[in-house]
Scaffold this motif. Structure first.
Motif, mmCIF file in Angstrom:
data_model
loop_
_atom_site.group_PDB
_atom_site.id
_atom_site.type_symbol
_atom_site.label_atom_id
_atom_site.label_comp_id
_atom_site.label_asym_id
_atom_site.label_seq_id
_atom_site.Cartn_x
_atom_site.Cartn_y
_atom_site.Cartn_z
ATOM 1 N N VAL A 132 0.844 -1.185 0.000
ATOM 2 C CA VAL A 132 0.000 0.000 0.000
ATOM 3 C C VAL A 132 0.887 1.245 0.000
ATOM 4 C CG1 VAL A 132 -1.853 -1.152 1.269
ATOM 5 C CG2 VAL A 132 -0.150 0.191 2.527
ATOM 6 N N VAL A 133 0.329 2.340 -0.501
ATOM 7 C CA VAL A 133 0.953 3.648 -0.350
ATOM 8 C C VAL A 133 0.073 4.454 0.590
ATOM 9 C CG1 VAL A 133 1.584 5.821 -1.460
ATOM 10 C CG2 VAL A 133 2.093 3.647 -2.603
ATOM 11 N N LEU A 134 0.649 4.880 1.706
ATOM 12 C CA LEU A 134 -0.083 5.742 2.635
ATOM 13 C C LEU A 134 0.080 7.179 2.161
ATOM 14 C CD1 LEU A 134 1.154 4.328 6.094
ATOM 15 C CD2 LEU A 134 -0.785 3.543 4.712
ATOM 16 N N SER A 135 -1.026 7.843 1.834
ATOM 17 C CA SER A 135 -0.957 9.261 1.484
ATOM 18 C C SER A 135 -0.572 10.052 2.734
ATOM 19 C CB SER A 135 -2.301 9.733 0.937
ATOM 20 O OG SER A 135 -3.314 9.590 1.924
ATOM 21 N N PRO A 136 -0.065 11.274 2.601
ATOM 22 C CA PRO A 136 0.378 12.033 3.779
ATOM 23 C C PRO A 136 -0.628 12.128 4.920
ATOM 24 C CG PRO A 136 1.227 13.085 1.824
ATOM 25 C CD PRO A 136 0.325 11.972 1.341
ATOM 26 N N PRO A 137 -1.927 12.426 4.672
ATOM 27 C CA PRO A 137 -2.840 12.514 5.818
ATOM 28 C C PRO A 137 -3.039 11.187 6.545
ATOM 29 C CG PRO A 137 -4.056 12.695 3.753
ATOM 30 C CD PRO A 137 -2.605 12.810 3.424
ATOM 31 N N VAL A 138 -2.977 10.072 5.820
ATOM 32 C CA VAL A 138 -3.130 8.757 6.448
ATOM 33 C C VAL A 138 -1.870 8.407 7.236
ATOM 34 C CG1 VAL A 138 -3.478 6.296 6.022
ATOM 35 C CG2 VAL A 138 -4.762 7.987 4.694
ATOM 36 N N ASN A 146 0.526 19.981 13.824
ATOM 37 C CA ASN A 146 1.964 19.924 14.096
ATOM 38 C C ASN A 146 2.595 18.575 13.758
ATOM 39 O OD1 ASN A 146 0.687 18.576 16.256
ATOM 40 N ND2 ASN A 146 2.408 18.964 17.614
ATOM 41 N N THR A 147 1.855 17.705 13.041
ATOM 42 C CA THR A 147 2.381 16.403 12.627
ATOM 43 C C THR A 147 2.450 16.348 11.108
ATOM 44 O OG1 THR A 147 1.255 15.422 14.530
ATOM 45 C CG2 THR A 147 2.162 13.911 12.912
ATOM 46 N N GLY A 148 3.569 15.848 10.576
ATOM 47 C CA GLY A 148 3.724 15.818 9.130
ATOM 48 C C GLY A 148 4.338 14.524 8.638
ATOM 49 N N SER A 149 4.044 14.186 7.391
ATOM 50 C CA SER A 149 4.645 13.004 6.776
ATOM 51 C C SER A 149 4.572 13.121 5.262
ATOM 52 C CB SER A 149 3.917 11.724 7.217
ATOM 53 O OG SER A 149 4.485 10.576 6.583
ATOM 54 N N PRO A 150 5.538 12.551 4.563
ATOM 55 C CA PRO A 150 5.393 12.346 3.125
ATOM 56 C C PRO A 150 4.627 11.045 2.889
ATOM 57 C CG PRO A 150 7.568 11.662 3.830
ATOM 58 C CD PRO A 150 6.859 12.143 5.061
ATOM 59 N N GLY A 202 8.332 9.142 0.177
ATOM 60 C CA GLY A 202 8.125 10.166 -0.848
ATOM 61 C C GLY A 202 8.773 11.496 -0.489
ATOM 62 N N ASN A 203 8.685 12.450 -1.410
ATOM 63 C CA ASN A 203 9.221 13.786 -1.151
ATOM 64 C C ASN A 203 8.112 14.829 -1.070
ATOM 65 O OD1 ASN A 203 8.478 14.013 -3.815
ATOM 66 N ND2 ASN A 203 10.500 14.568 -4.589
ATOM 67 N N ASP A 204 6.915 14.370 -0.660
ATOM 68 C CA ASP A 204 5.745 15.250 -0.608
ATOM 69 C C ASP A 204 5.324 15.523 0.837
ATOM 70 O OD1 ASP A 204 5.079 12.593 -0.242
ATOM 71 O OD2 ASP A 204 3.211 12.680 -1.392
ATOM 72 N N LEU A 205 6.287 15.813 1.703
ATOM 73 C CA LEU A 205 6.002 16.084 3.113
ATOM 74 C C LEU A 205 4.919 17.144 3.259
ATOM 75 C CD1 LEU A 205 6.659 15.960 6.188
ATOM 76 C CD2 LEU A 205 8.436 17.675 5.742
ATOM 77 N N LYS A 206 3.903 16.824 4.075
ATOM 78 C CA LYS A 206 2.841 17.792 4.368
ATOM 79 C C LYS A 206 2.457 17.681 5.829
ATOM 80 C CE LYS A 206 -1.618 19.609 2.871
ATOM 81 N NZ LYS A 206 -2.704 19.566 1.875
ATOM 82 N N PHE A 207 2.261 18.833 6.450
ATOM 83 C CA PHE A 207 1.858 18.876 7.851
ATOM 84 C C PHE A 207 0.354 19.048 7.968
ATOM 85 C CE2 PHE A 207 6.291 19.522 8.619
ATOM 86 C CZ PHE A 207 6.500 19.114 9.935
ATOM 87 N N TYR A 208 -0.214 18.352 8.940
ATOM 88 C CA TYR A 208 -1.608 18.538 9.345
ATOM 89 C C TYR A 208 -1.545 18.888 10.823
ATOM 90 C CZ TYR A 208 -2.797 16.501 4.878
ATOM 91 O OH TYR A 208 -2.899 16.272 3.522
#
Length: 444
Positions: free
Chosen positions: A228-234, A429-433, A421-427
């Motif tokens: 699976v690919v976890l999108s940043p919000p997941v 104060n927590t963030g992930s690509p 990935g290289n698409d780091l996004k914060f929601y």
């Protein structure tokens, strides 16, 4: 009101009443939030608040009280001192000493001059952007924009004396898409920063609608074991659970699945996990934590290896280490616990998988939404949650998926990360690509 002078006066009075140490936390804030619906203002709220919290230590016993009125200062001091007579002695209770802190970027002068009319326009633009994306977007359930400023003052009897201003700006939208078959899907997006220019309202509206549209026509799938690919919000949802287990408070209370794992490889070597309280414009950034300890940039997990936990003054003293600057208050009505600042995943050694994570899948699911991640067992890390997303074959999305369930263990899942990935996004104060995770159990 000079908050620093007020705090100093409170401390002097508390010490005169027999306390060995005292700490004052003062927070004043003002803000505006607007919700738009149907091209009109659905709700508008303007707020202005102040809170004053007092912690005292008397013969290794803690006393605490708070007030929202400057006129009740004397009663607040009396209550805190009296409360200390009724609590049990604890050798680890303490207040930190002074340490110099660095300047951080957390106050946007532009936000100081924002008016209600400005925020109304922003909320309306947010709704308009979401509706304009596609004619199948039938409704915007919620389009809200909010902004505000605050001043935090922390003074204690051991030399801490700090006061700083901060700001925030945020946008959140939820959309409803419907196709000719009658299928309906929801989409959402959020952006927040301490700097106004970091939030692109049109992008937030567009992304929320895109999420709703790409799930139209969802179908069920058969049980399968697939990557699976976890999108940043997941990924962020799962990272929040991991964050809780990295708290020294949770470890000391036996409520963590990371007990006794310092120095061990706990997740994939492709992953670093960072907690950075100094990040420019981060929503979790401040010069000091909520006890006055300087904020720090910490690599908690390096190439998959757990380097340590996050601490406030109490947990650090109990473990015989220094506070990591992670004392966090939910407000002035409670004592600080332990919490993350700006907490995020980074590709170890800068070895990012780029934007091609989905393209590398021969067969699997791009997970766009997860329901109930908060129900994961905080002690074992086990989870079983509903997901929605896109079924991928040969790197291409074939159709959207609904009512699937993914099961596993959070640490095991992070051990299976095969690319970052290289698409780091914060929601918040927590963030992930995006993260590519090896075979997971997926059921219908």
């Amino acid at each position: 009101m000079d908050a620093t002078l007020l705090a100093g006066d409170i401390i002097r009075k508390a010490l005169k009443r027999g306390c060995d140490a005292a700490e004052v936390f003062i927070k004043s804030a003002s803000g505006i939030s607007v919700e738009a619906k149907g091209g009109k203002v659905e709700a508008l709220e303007a707020s202005r608040d102040i809170g004053i919290a007092l912690k005292v230590i008397k013969r290794q016993k803690i006393g605490f009280s708070f007030t929202t009125s400057i006129d009740e200062i004397e009663e607040t001091i009396d209550e805190a001192v009296q409360n200390a007579d009724w609590t049990g002695a604890d050798e680890y209770i303490d207040v930190p000493g002074y340490l110099p802190s660095e300047d951080v970027l957390i106050f946007d002068e532009k936000i100081k001059n924002v008016t209600e009319e400005d925020i109304i326009k922003d909320a309306l633009l947010l709704e308009e952007s979401a509706l304009a994306f596609d004619k199948r977007i039938k409704k915007v359930r919620k389009a809200s924009a909010g902004t505000g400023t605050g001043t935090t003052t922390i003074v204690n009897s051991r030399g801490v004396n700090v006061s700083y201003e901060s700001s925030y700006y945020s946008a959140h939208v939820t959309t409803l898409a419907r196709d000719n078959s009658g299928d309906s899907q929801m989409g959402w997006d959020y952006a927040g920063s301490r700097r106004m220019s970091d939030v692109d309202l049109r992008s937030v509206g567009t992304e929320a609608s895109k999420r709703a549209i790409e799930l139209l026509g969802s179908r069920k799938i058969s049980a399968v074991k697939a990557p699976v690919v976890l999108s940043p919000p997941v990924a962020v949802d799962f990272l929040d659970i991991l964050s809780a287990s990295l708290s020294a408070e949770a470890v000391q209370k036996q409520r963590s699945f990371l007990i006794d794992k310092v120095g061990q490889k706990i997740i994939s070597g492709l992953v670093d996990i960072i907690d950075d309280g100094t990040m420019a414009w981060g929503t979790g950034t401040s010069p000091v934590d909520d006890e006055g300890v300087p904020a720090m940039n910490k690599r908690l997990v390096a190439e998959g290896i757990l380097k340590g936990y996050i601490h406030n003054t109490y947990t650090a003293k109990k473990d015989g280490v220094r506070s990591t600057g992670n004392a966090v208050r939910s407000g002035t009505k409670s004592l600080p616990g332990v919490g993350a600042t700006n907490f995020y995943i980074n590709a170890a050694g800068g070895k990012s998988g780029g934007n091609g994570l989905v393209g590398s899948l021969s067969k699997g699911i791009l997970i766009l939404g997860a329901m109930g991640v908060h129900t994961a067992n905080p002690v074992s890390g086990d989870f079983s949650i509903g997901i929605s997303g896109l079924w991928i074959e040969n790197g291409e999305a074939l159709y959207p998926v609904k009512e699937a369930v993914i099961s596993g263990n959070i640490l095991e899942m992070f051990r299976k990360v095969e690319a970052v990935g290289n698409d780091l996004k914060f929601y918040g104060n927590t963030g992930s690509p995006s993260l590519l995770v090896g075979d997971m159990d997926i059921s219908a």
